[in-house]
Scaffold this active site. Structure first.
Site, PDB file in Angstrom:
ATOM      1  CG  HIS A 209      13.222 -99.735  28.918  1.00 34.40           C
ATOM      2  ND1 HIS A 209      14.817 -99.767  28.252  1.00 34.40           N
ATOM      3  CD2 HIS A 209      12.619-100.538  28.130  1.00 34.40           C
ATOM      4  CE1 HIS A 209      15.114-100.192  27.536  1.00 34.40           C
ATOM      5  NE2 HIS A 209      13.209-100.674  27.098  1.00 34.40           N
TER       6      HIS A 209
ATOM      7  CD  GLU B 238      -4.850-104.482  14.569  1.00 39.59           C
ATOM      8  OE1 GLU B 238      -4.192-103.420  15.528  1.00 39.59           O
ATOM      9  OE2 GLU B 238      -4.173-105.492  13.746  1.00 39.59           O
TER      10      GLU B 238
ATOM     11  NE  ARG C 192       0.616-107.035  17.892  1.00 35.08           N
ATOM     12  CZ  ARG C 192       0.320-105.417  17.832  1.00 35.08           C
ATOM     13  NH1 ARG C 192      -1.257-104.915  18.027  1.00 35.08           N
ATOM     14  NH2 ARG C 192       1.338-104.880  18.631  1.00 35.08           N
TER      15      ARG C 192
ATOM     16  CG  ASN D 149      -5.589 -99.559  20.624  1.00 31.15           C
ATOM     17  OD1 ASN D 149      -7.144 -99.457  21.253  1.00 31.15           O
ATOM     18  ND2 ASN D 149      -4.264 -99.635  21.712  1.00 31.15           N
ATOM     19  CG  ASP D 150      -3.750 -99.686  14.602  1.00 29.85           C
ATOM     20  OD1 ASP D 150      -3.318 -98.529  14.642  1.00 29.85           O
ATOM     21  OD2 ASP D 150      -3.141-100.918  15.033  1.00 29.85           O
TER      22      ASP D 150
ATOM     23  CB  CYS E 149      -6.147-107.667  22.339  1.00 29.23           C
ATOM     24  SG  CYS E 149      -5.719-107.703  21.118  1.00 29.23           S
TER      25      CYS E 149
ATOM     26  NE  ARG F 214      -3.191 -96.854  17.785  1.00 31.58           N
ATOM     27  CZ  ARG F 214      -2.556 -98.125  17.831  1.00 31.58           C
ATOM     28  NH1 ARG F 214      -2.728 -98.694  17.514  1.00 31.58           N
ATOM     29  NH2 ARG F 214      -2.084 -98.091  19.386  1.00 31.58           N
TER      30      ARG F 214
END
Ligand code: PEP
Ligand code: MG
Length: 630
Positions: free
Chosen positions: A237, A482, A380, A505-506, A553, A516
């Site tokens: 957070h 991905e 998503r 990323n994936d 993205c 990753r």
């Protein structure tokens, strides 16, 4: 390396094979660390204490330390007799009620002062207070183990944290601190202790073991220069709120509180995840100059906020923001985001101990859509499972290869996950009645999954129709690209969906077989690998042929170094951390589409990531100042 290889394969001469292979492993590890260090943008410093943590929120700050001491509360432990147990239960219930009232007061103050920012995190803490895993378990322990309320609560909290500990994903593991904050608040109320507010002087660098969301959300009002904590990761957070308020922050420093004293001078480089304690004069001068330069560039770049991301020769792309929590929306708009290209809904599942209801999904998505006031919001559906299991999940399965396991859309379509999926879809569909909203499925491997997921959407629409609930019947449905399996049949997939969004990323993880989150192989994580570029181009071409817009993205989309080549490869939309939007836009606006295409074509003729990187860096360095591309 040759000597090590010989040692490993052939028993290593006189050394025992076991020792040699250990040595080889150590060498490999230190080699990968060396590469990581070489890649990092930090500068060597003598006579100072540099400390590395997670780059939570970018920006440079120089200021005096304000150390926040939230020492662990001492828990009194006492066995109680049968008559006393009900007194302990009553004390526990009263402490919960008091904690609830306190959170309500903080929430109301925050809402009155600055709208709904951080409201949801505090609300999630209120829900946790009443969660059966906390309340019923603690009462059961008081009654069955005959122990006082403080001790029973501590045991319950430890058990819940233990469940979170089993989760490998940082994002989810960090939810342990939520249960800590909630547990500490109840404990303080049981003990009659007050938690005073944190009131640092302006421009202080706040140094703490950890900060509660309540603390963090109040800190920006004190105009602090930066936040630095022992605990946390990029998705804690503290990190999220710091990013939302653009306060430089480095978290996960482990022991920074043990080396910093009140009033010490500290430099924080949030982008590099670097903190320098007691810097020398030359280092301070270096960072002051950098901070001034970056501030000037940032100001200049923000001037393009309302201008389109259009090349000199009129080729238009869209720049959107990736968002994890609603608190980030203001920043997204301020940086000129044309909408949200990726809203990761996982956070909703993590801030509470049970799964969100249809109505919670609806209210949350509706508030996002309303805040975006006409700009698109791409939600998503939950990307849970494998190493991302929320506490509420009944099936906490340990898998040997979580990244390749039961996760994401696979869970959504499983018999256990389907009810949660339908709940989310109905909530999102209802929110679509309030403004432009797209639904995106993650981790899709092929056409069969897409058809099944779309059938679930249709089923939800039917149910909403029967209930008389409004929704947008033409809501757009897209998928993340991905996996190589879906990328390589993009032409067959395109007729099934309204849009594609490439999740690099994936995609890089699965195409190059690089975990990753494994720092030992991170030097192999190359966005400019020719295989990745070929996939991007192939997907972009398939999309164009079938009139399906293609976005990206993943993190690659927000790196200004890659902006030109991505446009040249044919991407129409880039979605990124909002602070990157102005600089990526400046690159697009200063270029021609023809130049971008030429760069992409040339890159695709090269065989290694290094050659491609040299080409791209060389081209970009000639065209843009170093500070823009950093
Ligand atoms: C991606 O994989 O590129 C992506 C955007 O999804 P996440 O990082 O949430 O897995
Ligand atoms: Mg992904």
């Amino acid at each position: 390396m040759a000597e090590q290889r010989g040692g490993c394969g052939e028993g290593g001469g006189t050394e025992k094979p076991e020792a040699t292979s250990l040595k080889t492993l150590a060498a490999v590890a230190s080699e990968s660390q060396r590469r990581m260090r070489t890649d990092s943008s930090t500068m060597p410093i003598v006579g100072e204490i540099p400390k590395h943590g997670a780059a939570a929120s970018p920006g440079i700050a120089i200021g005096r330390a304000y150390v926040v001491d939230r020492r662990k509360i001492k828990v009194p432990k006492r066995h109680v007799n049968a008559e006393e147990t009900e007194i302990e239960v009553a004390r526990f219930r009263a402490a919960i009620a008091e904690s609830d009232a306190q959170l309500e007061r903080i929430k109301n103050k925050l809402v009155a002062r600055e709208g709904e920012d951080h409201f949801h995190i505090l609300e999630a803490h209120q829900l946790m207070l009443h969660d059966e895993h906390v309340v019923d378990e603690t009462i059961r322990r008081i009654r069955e183990d005959h122990i006082n309320a403080e001790w029973a609560l501590r045991r319950t909290v430890e058990q819940i944290k233990h469940i979170f500990d089993a989760i490998q994903d940082d994002y989810f593991r960090e939810r342990r601190s939520d249960i800590d904050f909630v547990g500490d608040r109840i404990l303080r109320n049981l003990l009659g202790e007050e938690e005073g507010p944190v009131t640092p002087p302006p421009d202080a660098v706040v140094v703490a073991h950890d900060l509660s969301p309540g603390d963090t959300s109040q800190l920006h009002r004190h105009a602090v220069a930066a936040l630095v904590t022992d605990a946390g990761g990029k998705t804690s957070h503290t990190a999220i709120i710091a990013r939302a308020h653009e306060i430089p922050a480095v978290v996960g420093l482990e022991d920074v509180t043990s080396v910093v004293g009140n009033g010490d001078l500290i430099i924080v480089d949030g982008g590099a995840g670097l903190v320098i304690v007691n810097p020398e004069a030359a280092t301070v001068a270096h960072y002051r100059a950098r901070a001034r330069r970056e501030a000037a560039i940032g100001e200049a770049l923000l001037a393009n906020r309302d201008l389109p991301a259009e090349t000199i020769d009129g080729h238009r792309v869209s720049l959107l923001a990736n968002v994890d929590v609603v608190e980030e929306l203001d920043g997204a708009k301020q940086h000129g985001a044309e909408g949200v290209g990726l809203f990761r809904t996982e956070f909703l599942y993590l801030t509470k101990l049970d799964v969100p209801t249809e109505d919670e999904h609806y209210q949350y998505a509706r508030s996002v859509v309303e805040q975006l006031a006409g700009r698109v919001a791409t939600f998503r559906t939950f990307d849970l499972g494998g190493d991302k299991v929320p506490a509420a999940s009944p099936a906490l399965v340990r898998e040997a290869n979580p990244a390749l396991g039961l996760r994401s859309i696979r869970i959504s379509l499983s018999s256990a996950g389907r009810p949660l999926f339908l709940q989310q879809l109905r909530g999102l569909l209802r929110a679509s009645a309030h403004g432009p909203l797209r639904i995106m499925f993650p981790m899709v491997s092929g056409v069969a999954e897409i058809r099944e997921a779309k059938a679930a959407v249709e089923e939800c629409k039917e149910e909403l129709r029967a209930r008389g609930e409004p929704f947008d019947p033409a809501v757009k449905i897209g998928i993340m690209i991905e996996m190589p399996s879906v990328a390589l049949i993009a032409d067959m997939v395109a007729p099934e969906v309204d849009f594609f969004s490439i999740g690099t990323n994936d995609l890089i993880q699965y195409t190059l077989a690089i975990d990753r989150v494994n720092e030992h192989v991170s030097y192999l994580y190359k966005p400019l690998h020719p295989a990745i570029l070929r996939i991007i181009r192939y997907v972009a071409e398939a999309g164009r042929e079938h009139r399906v817009p293609v976005a990206m993205c993943g993190e690659m989309a927000g790196d200004p170094l890659f902006a030109l080549i991505l446009v040249g490869l044919g991407l129409e939309e880039l979605s990124m951390n909002a602070v990157a939007i102005p600089v990526v836009k400046s690159v697009v606006r200063a270029s021609t589409f023809e130049e971008a295409q030429r760069l992409a074509d040339q890159a695709l003729t090269l065989a290694t990531p290094d050659e491609i990187e040299e080409l791209v860096r060389g081209h970009m360095a000639k065209r843009f100042p170093e500070d823009v591309l950093k």
